[in-house]
Motif scaffolding. Structure first.
Motif, mmCIF file in Angstrom:
data_model
loop_
_atom_site.group_PDB
_atom_site.id
_atom_site.type_symbol
_atom_site.label_atom_id
_atom_site.label_comp_id
_atom_site.label_asym_id
_atom_site.label_seq_id
_atom_site.Cartn_x
_atom_site.Cartn_y
_atom_site.Cartn_z
ATOM 1 N N SER A 267 0.820 -1.212 0.000
ATOM 2 C CA SER A 267 0.000 0.000 0.000
ATOM 3 C C SER A 267 0.856 1.265 0.000
ATOM 4 C CB SER A 267 -0.932 0.018 1.216
ATOM 5 O OG SER A 267 -0.188 0.071 2.419
ATOM 6 N N LEU A 268 2.179 1.106 -0.011
ATOM 7 C CA LEU A 268 3.082 2.253 0.010
ATOM 8 C C LEU A 268 3.057 2.994 -1.317
ATOM 9 C CD1 LEU A 268 5.320 3.854 1.491
ATOM 10 C CD2 LEU A 268 6.980 2.247 0.520
ATOM 11 N N ALA A 269 2.805 4.309 -1.245
ATOM 12 C CA ALA A 269 2.760 5.138 -2.454
ATOM 13 C C ALA A 269 4.020 5.964 -2.656
ATOM 14 C CB ALA A 269 1.550 6.073 -2.405
ATOM 15 N N GLY A 270 4.708 6.330 -1.572
ATOM 16 C CA GLY A 270 5.889 7.172 -1.715
ATOM 17 C C GLY A 270 6.601 7.365 -0.398
ATOM 18 N N ILE A 271 7.787 7.961 -0.491
ATOM 19 C CA ILE A 271 8.644 8.201 0.670
ATOM 20 C C ILE A 271 9.072 9.657 0.684
ATOM 21 C CG2 ILE A 271 10.889 7.661 1.728
ATOM 22 C CD1 ILE A 271 10.668 4.871 0.458
ATOM 23 N N GLY A 272 9.113 10.262 1.876
ATOM 24 C CA GLY A 272 9.620 11.618 2.028
ATOM 25 C C GLY A 272 10.717 11.656 3.080
ATOM 26 N N GLY B 144 4.151 7.455 -13.170
ATOM 27 C CA GLY B 144 4.877 6.486 -13.979
ATOM 28 C C GLY B 144 5.585 5.418 -13.166
ATOM 29 N N ARG B 145 5.317 5.302 -11.867
ATOM 30 C CA ARG B 145 6.000 4.295 -11.041
ATOM 31 C C ARG B 145 4.966 3.546 -10.202
ATOM 32 N NH1 ARG B 145 11.071 3.336 -9.278
ATOM 33 N NH2 ARG B 145 11.852 5.218 -10.290
ATOM 34 N N ASN B 146 5.026 2.239 -10.232
ATOM 35 C CA ASN B 146 4.094 1.443 -9.442
ATOM 36 C C ASN B 146 4.515 1.454 -7.988
ATOM 37 O OD1 ASN B 146 2.520 -0.553 -8.251
ATOM 38 N ND2 ASN B 146 2.408 -1.736 -10.133
ATOM 39 N N ALA B 147 3.592 1.873 -7.124
ATOM 40 C CA ALA B 147 3.886 1.949 -5.686
ATOM 41 C C ALA B 147 3.616 0.630 -5.016
ATOM 42 C CB ALA B 147 3.079 3.062 -5.044
ATOM 43 N N GLY B 148 3.805 -0.443 -5.606
ATOM 44 C CA GLY B 148 3.640 -1.743 -4.971
ATOM 45 C C GLY B 148 4.867 -2.556 -5.225
#
Length: 394
Positions: A132-137, A390-394
């Motif tokens: 379920s991760l979509a991104g990192i900050g 453009g990047r799959n978050a799975g």
């Protein structure tokens, strides 16, 4: 305005339109076109229907809102001696967090590997699916080049210059990684949560170093290459103390948490924070004096930017520090520059940077362009496998 699904999502995210009728009125689109856009966003999991909105005659309209539970983020605020990591919803709500006791002096490889291990622990602690991760900050205590996302000659982070933070973390997590300066992330967190109507906000962070974040018209102002707000290395007349950057007389050398800690004979700004909470007289006096020096520099910032809000955060954020700032800031500024200025302490504390990083990630992941591309390509199968940018978050 453009009228793709992503553009409709921005209106819903900002609360400018929460019903199909309001979307029609704002966009000028037909009822059928609005329905198509909304259905596409609902199917993708980007929005959801929540209860009823106020009736305007006839059938009560369903309220539309950004689906902040469609996926999650992991974020980390890196400080000089430790970091804080968190698993959050898309609105910055913290689901789990922990402290990582690794210093920037240990180097980027060691610290970032520790962050990645912490991220995995947070998923397990919260019982959230990893896919379920979509991104990192990630925020760091130094300038970040906005074009590359890499540290840009950070004065107190030896060995970090131009290090590929995003690429390092993407070896473990195949999602977009966003890197920001710590004060900038904190400023956006404060603006998002506490001052959403402010179109000009400054935050000054006083911890080991000193930095300022500026949010203008809802966006962080970085300058040409990420150096905006790096006031800690402005040199003060008559000061000779050596700074961590190697220069002499920098503001950080006389007014930072590190400088006050040195004067008190303790290890760090965190120790000063504890002493302030205990009411230590020497800590209060020295912090007030540091605020006075800081206010001298902030007078120039306030006169140049003319913000509506000046937020004071970091380890030294206290009534003693803000009192010193006010005492020197106002006499050195034109009345016109400060007549509408609200100077106050951060209410979010250490959460400010985490919330700001979540906002930064969401603004990019769910931008109009990213969502238009994803929806038009039918590349969003379900909320737990979000495909954006453009990047799959799975």
């Amino acid at each position: 305005m453009n009228s793709g699904p992503g553009d409709v999502l921005q209106l819903i995210r900002r609360g400018e339109a929460t019903t199909r009728r309001e979307l029609q009125d704002l966009t000028g689109l037909s009822r059928m076109t609005v329905a198509q856009r909304v259905d596409a966003l609902l199917e993708a999991g980007f929005i959801r229907e929540a209860g009823d909105a106020h009736a305007t005659g006839g059938r009560r309209p369903h309220r539309l809102e950004f689906n902040v539970e469609s996926s999650v983020l992991v974020v980390a605020t890196v400080d000089t001696t430790h970091s804080r990591t968190a698993l959050t919803r898309l609105d910055g709500t913290i689901l789990a967090d922990e402290r990582v006791d690794v210093a920037v002096l240990d180097g980027p490889k060691v610290l970032l590997t520790s962050l990645a291990e912490s991220f995995v622990r947070l998923f397990d602690e919260a019982g959230v699916a990893h896919d379920s991760l979509a991104g990192i900050g990630v925020s760091i205590p130094g300038p970040v080049d906005p074009h590359t996302g890499r540290p840009s000659q950070p004065p107190i982070m030896p060995g970090w210059d131009a290090y590929p933070i995003s690429e390092h973390l993407q070896e473990s997590f195949d999602v977009p990684v966003f890197v920001e300066n710590d004060a900038d992330a904190m400023a956006l967190g404060e603006q998002s949560r506490n001052y959403p109507d402010s179109n000009s906000l400054c935050l000054v962070k006083v911890s080991t170093g000193i930095g300022t974040g500026m949010v203008i018209n809802g966006s962080v102002y970085h300058g040409i290459d990420g150096g905006a707000g790096d006031i800690g290395h402005i040199r003060l007349a008559g000061e000779t103390a050596q700074c961590q950057c190697g220069s002499f007389g920098c503001l950080a050398a006389v007014a930072s948490g590190r400088a006050v800690a040195h004067a008190l004979g303790v290890a760090s700004g965190s120790d000063v924070k504890r002493m302030l909470a205990e009411g230590n007289v020497d800590a209060l006096r020295l912090t007030h004096e540091a605020g006075g020096r800081l206010g001298e520099v902030m007078a120039t910032v306030v006169s140049m930017v003319n913000p509506g809000v000046l937020v004071v955060g970091g380890d030294l954020a206290s009534s003693a520090l803000i009192g010193g700032i006010r005492e020197s800031l106002y006499p050195r500024s034109l009345a016109r520059a400060t007549r509408n200025l609200d100077v106050r302490l951060s209410t979010l504390g250490a959460d400010a940077g985490l919330i700001g990083l979540a906002r930064i990630a969401v603004d990019q992941l769910f931008s109009a362009a990213a969502v238009n591309s994803a929806v038009s390509a039918s590349a969003v199968p379900a909320p737990s496998g979000v495909v954006v940018g453009g990047r799959n978050a799975g």
